[in-house]
Every structure is written in structure tokens, then in C-alpha cells.
Design a protein around this motif. Sequence first.
Motif, mmCIF file in Angstrom:
data_model
loop_
_atom_site.group_PDB
_atom_site.id
_atom_site.type_symbol
_atom_site.label_atom_id
_atom_site.label_comp_id
_atom_site.label_asym_id
_atom_site.label_seq_id
_atom_site.Cartn_x
_atom_site.Cartn_y
_atom_site.Cartn_z
ATOM 1 N N ALA A 158 -8.776 -23.061 3.084
ATOM 2 C CA ALA A 158 -9.395 -24.391 3.122
ATOM 3 C C ALA A 158 -10.588 -24.435 2.183
ATOM 4 C CB ALA A 158 -9.830 -24.722 4.543
ATOM 5 N N THR A 159 -10.715 -25.556 1.469
ATOM 6 C CA THR A 159 -11.852 -25.700 0.577
ATOM 7 C C THR A 159 -12.072 -27.181 0.296
ATOM 8 O OG1 THR A 159 -12.815 -24.973 -1.526
ATOM 9 C CG2 THR A 159 -10.496 -25.544 -1.544
ATOM 10 N N SER A 160 -13.223 -27.492 -0.248
ATOM 11 C CA SER A 160 -13.548 -28.873 -0.593
ATOM 12 C C SER A 160 -12.869 -29.253 -1.902
ATOM 13 C CB SER A 160 -15.059 -29.036 -0.717
ATOM 14 O OG SER A 160 -15.558 -28.177 -1.732
ATOM 15 N N GLY A 161 -12.955 -30.541 -2.240
ATOM 16 C CA GLY A 161 -12.372 -31.002 -3.491
ATOM 17 C C GLY A 161 -13.149 -30.493 -4.685
ATOM 18 N N GLY A 162 -12.481 -30.475 -5.841
ATOM 19 C CA GLY A 162 -13.120 -30.026 -7.074
ATOM 20 C C GLY A 162 -12.421 -28.820 -7.662
ATOM 21 N N SER A 163 -13.011 -28.280 -8.734
ATOM 22 C CA SER A 163 -12.461 -27.113 -9.415
ATOM 23 C C SER A 163 -12.972 -25.834 -8.764
ATOM 24 C CB SER A 163 -12.848 -27.149 -10.898
ATOM 25 O OG SER A 163 -12.332 -26.022 -11.579
ATOM 26 N N HIS A 164 -12.062 -24.911 -8.455
ATOM 27 C CA HIS A 164 -12.422 -23.667 -7.778
ATOM 28 C C HIS A 164 -11.724 -22.476 -8.426
ATOM 29 C CE1 HIS A 164 -14.352 -25.824 -4.447
ATOM 30 N NE2 HIS A 164 -13.318 -26.651 -4.475
ATOM 31 N N ARG A 165 -12.402 -21.344 -8.430
ATOM 32 C CA ARG A 165 -11.794 -20.089 -8.867
ATOM 33 C C ARG A 165 -11.364 -19.322 -7.621
ATOM 34 N NH1 ARG A 165 -11.359 -16.555 -13.081
ATOM 35 N NH2 ARG A 165 -11.528 -14.322 -12.622
ATOM 36 N N ASP A 179 0.869 -1.177 0.000
ATOM 37 C CA ASP A 179 0.000 0.000 0.000
ATOM 38 C C ASP A 179 0.909 1.230 0.000
ATOM 39 O OD1 ASP A 179 -1.582 2.311 1.082
ATOM 40 O OD2 ASP A 179 -3.158 0.777 1.073
ATOM 41 N N PRO A 180 0.781 2.123 -0.985
ATOM 42 C CA PRO A 180 1.675 3.286 -1.075
ATOM 43 C C PRO A 180 1.646 4.199 0.143
ATOM 44 C CG PRO A 180 0.450 2.996 -3.123
ATOM 45 C CD PRO A 180 -0.155 2.055 -2.116
ATOM 46 N N ASP A 181 0.606 4.080 0.990
ATOM 47 C CA ASP A 181 0.494 4.964 2.146
ATOM 48 C C ASP A 181 1.378 4.534 3.317
ATOM 49 O OD1 ASP A 181 -1.518 6.899 1.302
ATOM 50 O OD2 ASP A 181 -2.851 5.169 1.193
ATOM 51 N N THR A 182 1.946 3.328 3.282
ATOM 52 C CA THR A 182 2.685 2.853 4.441
ATOM 53 C C THR A 182 3.756 1.854 4.025
ATOM 54 O OG1 THR A 182 2.477 1.674 6.550
ATOM 55 C CG2 THR A 182 0.994 1.004 4.800
ATOM 56 N N THR A 183 4.804 1.772 4.844
ATOM 57 C CA THR A 183 5.815 0.730 4.632
ATOM 58 C C THR A 183 5.459 -0.549 5.393
ATOM 59 O OG1 THR A 183 7.113 1.583 6.496
ATOM 60 C CG2 THR A 183 7.637 2.448 4.291
ATOM 61 N N SER A 184 4.403 -0.494 6.180
ATOM 62 C CA SER A 184 3.969 -1.661 6.945
ATOM 63 C C SER A 184 3.273 -2.676 6.037
ATOM 64 C CB SER A 184 3.015 -1.242 8.066
ATOM 65 O OG SER A 184 3.656 -0.361 8.968
ATOM 66 N N PRO A 185 3.216 -3.941 6.469
ATOM 67 C CA PRO A 185 2.519 -4.956 5.668
ATOM 68 C C PRO A 185 1.038 -4.650 5.545
ATOM 69 C CG PRO A 185 3.930 -5.989 7.317
ATOM 70 C CD PRO A 185 3.877 -4.536 7.652
ATOM 71 N N VAL A 186 0.458 -5.029 4.421
ATOM 72 C CA VAL A 186 -0.981 -4.898 4.224
ATOM 73 C C VAL A 186 -1.610 -6.280 4.311
ATOM 74 C CG1 VAL A 186 -0.682 -2.878 2.766
ATOM 75 C CG2 VAL A 186 -0.825 -5.145 1.721
ATOM 76 N N SER A 187 -2.919 -6.303 4.486
ATOM 77 C CA SER A 187 -3.655 -7.555 4.518
ATOM 78 C C SER A 187 -4.092 -7.941 3.110
ATOM 79 C CB SER A 187 -4.883 -7.442 5.422
ATOM 80 O OG SER A 187 -4.516 -7.273 6.771
ATOM 81 N N VAL A 188 -4.116 -9.255 2.881
ATOM 82 C CA VAL A 188 -4.669 -9.769 1.628
ATOM 83 C C VAL A 188 -5.800 -10.733 1.965
ATOM 84 C CG1 VAL A 188 -2.583 -9.458 0.271
ATOM 85 C CG2 VAL A 188 -2.899 -11.579 1.528
ATOM 86 N N LYS A 189 -6.873 -10.637 1.196
ATOM 87 C CA LYS A 189 -8.025 -11.519 1.375
ATOM 88 C C LYS A 189 -8.078 -12.522 0.225
ATOM 89 C CE LYS A 189 -11.060 -8.359 3.938
ATOM 90 N NZ LYS A 189 -12.388 -7.696 3.950
ATOM 91 N N VAL A 190 -8.450 -13.749 0.575
ATOM 92 C CA VAL A 190 -8.555 -14.816 -0.420
ATOM 93 C C VAL A 190 -10.027 -15.169 -0.597
ATOM 94 C CG1 VAL A 190 -7.826 -17.127 -1.076
ATOM 95 C CG2 VAL A 190 -6.297 -15.685 0.290
ATOM 96 N N PHE A 191 -10.468 -15.157 -1.844
ATOM 97 C CA PHE A 191 -11.843 -15.506 -2.182
ATOM 98 C C PHE A 191 -11.848 -16.799 -2.993
ATOM 99 C CE2 PHE A 191 -11.700 -11.012 -1.481
ATOM 100 C CZ PHE A 191 -12.928 -10.660 -0.943
ATOM 101 N N VAL A 192 -12.689 -17.734 -2.583
ATOM 102 C CA VAL A 192 -12.855 -18.987 -3.331
ATOM 103 C C VAL A 192 -14.287 -19.041 -3.830
ATOM 104 C CG1 VAL A 192 -12.818 -21.494 -3.234
ATOM 105 C CG2 VAL A 192 -11.074 -20.181 -2.016
ATOM 106 N N ASP A 193 -14.429 -19.089 -5.142
ATOM 107 C CA ASP A 193 -15.754 -19.100 -5.776
ATOM 108 C C ASP A 193 -16.592 -17.920 -5.308
ATOM 109 O OD1 ASP A 193 -15.028 -21.468 -7.075
ATOM 110 O OD2 ASP A 193 -15.768 -22.707 -5.428
ATOM 111 N N GLY A 194 -15.932 -16.755 -5.147
ATOM 112 C CA GLY A 194 -16.622 -15.526 -4.800
ATOM 113 C C GLY A 194 -16.857 -15.297 -3.328
#
Length: 372
Positions: A133-140, A85-100
Motif C-alpha cells: 500500500a502506498t499513496s499516489g505519485g511516483s515511487h521507487r 534460498d540455497p539452504d532450503t527447499t522451503s519458501p523464503v520471505s521477500v520484503k518490499v521497500f517503497v522509497d527506502g
Amino acid sequence: MANAPRPDVAAVIPGYGNLHGFSSTFDVSPGVHSVCAFALNASPYGDTNPSLGCRSVTVSGDPVGSLDGASAVLGGIRVSGWAIDPDTTSPVSVKVFVDGVAVAEGAASESRADIASVFPRYGAGHGYSVFAATSGGSHRVCVEAVNLPPSGTINRNLGCAVVVVSGQVFGNVETIIGGPGGVFVSGWAIDPDTGDSIVRVTLDGATVDIPTARTRPDVTAAFPVFTGAHGFEKLIPAAGGARRVCVTLLNQGATGADQPAVCRSVSVLSGNPFGNLENAVRTGTGISLSGWALDPDVAGPVSIHVYVNGAWGGSFTANGRRGDVGAAFPGYGSAHGFVIPLSAGQAPVSVCAYLINQGPGSTNPLLGCRSL
């Protein structure tokens, strides 16, 4: 330094060569900036450093980064990349979305020297590796960097990928042995689609299904994403003799298949109790008998009846700890040892010990006699 190749400039101003281009990058804070470039006069001619021009530039405060990798791992998907994030040298958070659907979040705080070389102002601590964590199968799967104040207006989408996750049940059949009155089986199993599993035991063609209901801290520690109980342990009743036993881990989810059966031939013990009268010695107050005893039809301790010179000497229980006996007869435990004190004078005596049968056996066998 204006020393980059510019053939177009050489064509317009011949005689000076083409090494007169420039391109520079500067770290600045987010916001609106006025940027001006000046050409520095070289002696001996000229008396000023002329302006090459000014531009108004808006530097975004929205986070930047990349999804570098997304791969299927046991129980889900692991994503990796970097975010700043250009506003800080600190780490930013990232969110993970599986199938939306948002399923995981982590900090972009891992060292990435390559990123520090491109963005020296922000340092190296901006890499991420997050498990979802997610179930088996194809995921976006998609990853989003979370914007931090004071500037910026959006959470930046760092990229998406399609990942196929295995839903195959897995585990370990640890024990298939003859036990007290049957066959003892144990182990653990996990189905990534459901978190638990069902184990099918086939004994001489008949089947018994066992749920994974036993707590296994070692398995949970190895696979922390799968909470709950994953162990199984059961004594399947069976008559004495040779038996064929197969254990299959049943797949529970929409993907995957049953784990191939593990089969073994085992011998189920049955009949009269047995053991060993290891020592019979005189003590200062009488006689001491010691050894071990076991009834193959039960896991519990055996009763021992003792006779001294043919007369009743008492009933005792073989329930002392004997790790060697437990190791030799797994499934029966180790509580099968005995130390029996008897009162006796100094005259010679004959001592006999009998084991009391508890199951299908036909007699109370003699463990042994000693003359002291």
C-alpha cells in the motif's frame, strides 16, 4: 557428454571435428566444494579415465531470485517474481521497500514451473506476488529476499523499479432521491492518498460537505487495504417541489482530482399525509381495517384517528412493516403499514379513518370510509 561445438578445439586437433565441448550444472548445497572432471575412455584403445582437472568452488548460501514485475494497482503497488534460498527447499520471505521504507512482506510460495525446470532440486513453489500500500505519485519500489540459515550473509536485492500510483479518488454515488423533508443521498468514496474522502452535495446552488463516516463492510471487503469508514448517507433539508442535486467526490491527497459530479433532478414530497385504506372487513369480534399511510414531511409513522358511526373510535399508529411501501418511497423506510381491530356489534356501521398531519401540510385528510 562432451558434444558441444568447440571450433577452437577442432583447430588445434584437426580430424576429430568440433563437437567436443561440455558444460554441466549440478545441484549442491552451499559451501566450499572440490569439483573434479574425468574423461571416460572409449574402447578399444586406452586403459584409464584421465582427470581433466579439479577446482575448489564456493557455492553461495545467499538467496537468489528476480523482480519480474512491478505495477500500479488500486491503492498501491504489486510486485511479482521468484526467490530461492540455497539452504532450503522451503519458501523464503521477500520484503518490499517503497522509497527506502519497508512496507510489506510476503512468502515466495506460488507455483513457478519455469523456475522448477531451472532449479529442479528446489521444486516449483518459489514465486511471489505481494501488494504494498502506498499513496499516489511516483515511487521507487525494491524487493529483497530474506536469507535463511545456516549459510549466506546477506538479504539479496532482487531488483528495483519506479512506479507511478494514481491518487485519484473513487467511489459510487448510489442514491439521490427525494426524501422526508429533503433530498436523500448515499454511497461511498475512497481517496487512495488518505483512505477516506469528503463528498460535496450541491442543492439548488448551495453546498453541503459530508464526511465518509458511515461503516460499509461491503466496500471494506472489496478494498481491504483501505480500513475505516467509507460510506456516506445524509438527508439534506429542502422544501417540497422539483430540485436539482449534484454530488461530487472531493480529492483529498496530493495527487488526483475531484471525481466529476453526478447530477439528478428529483422531486421532494411535502404536504398532507396520504395512504390507502386497502381492507375493511368484519371479524368474529368486530371490524378490522388495514392499509398503509405516510406523511411526506417525516420518515416516522403516521397517527390514524378512527370514527365509528361518527363517534370516536380511537387513535392508532401506522408502523407495521410494508416492504412494498418502502420500495415505492425510498428514504421513508418500510414501517408504514397498519392493521386496526375495532369492536362493533352486528348492526350496520360506518367507519372513517383520518391521517394526522405532522409537517407543513394544511389538514388531516380523510383516508377513507367504509360501510359494513
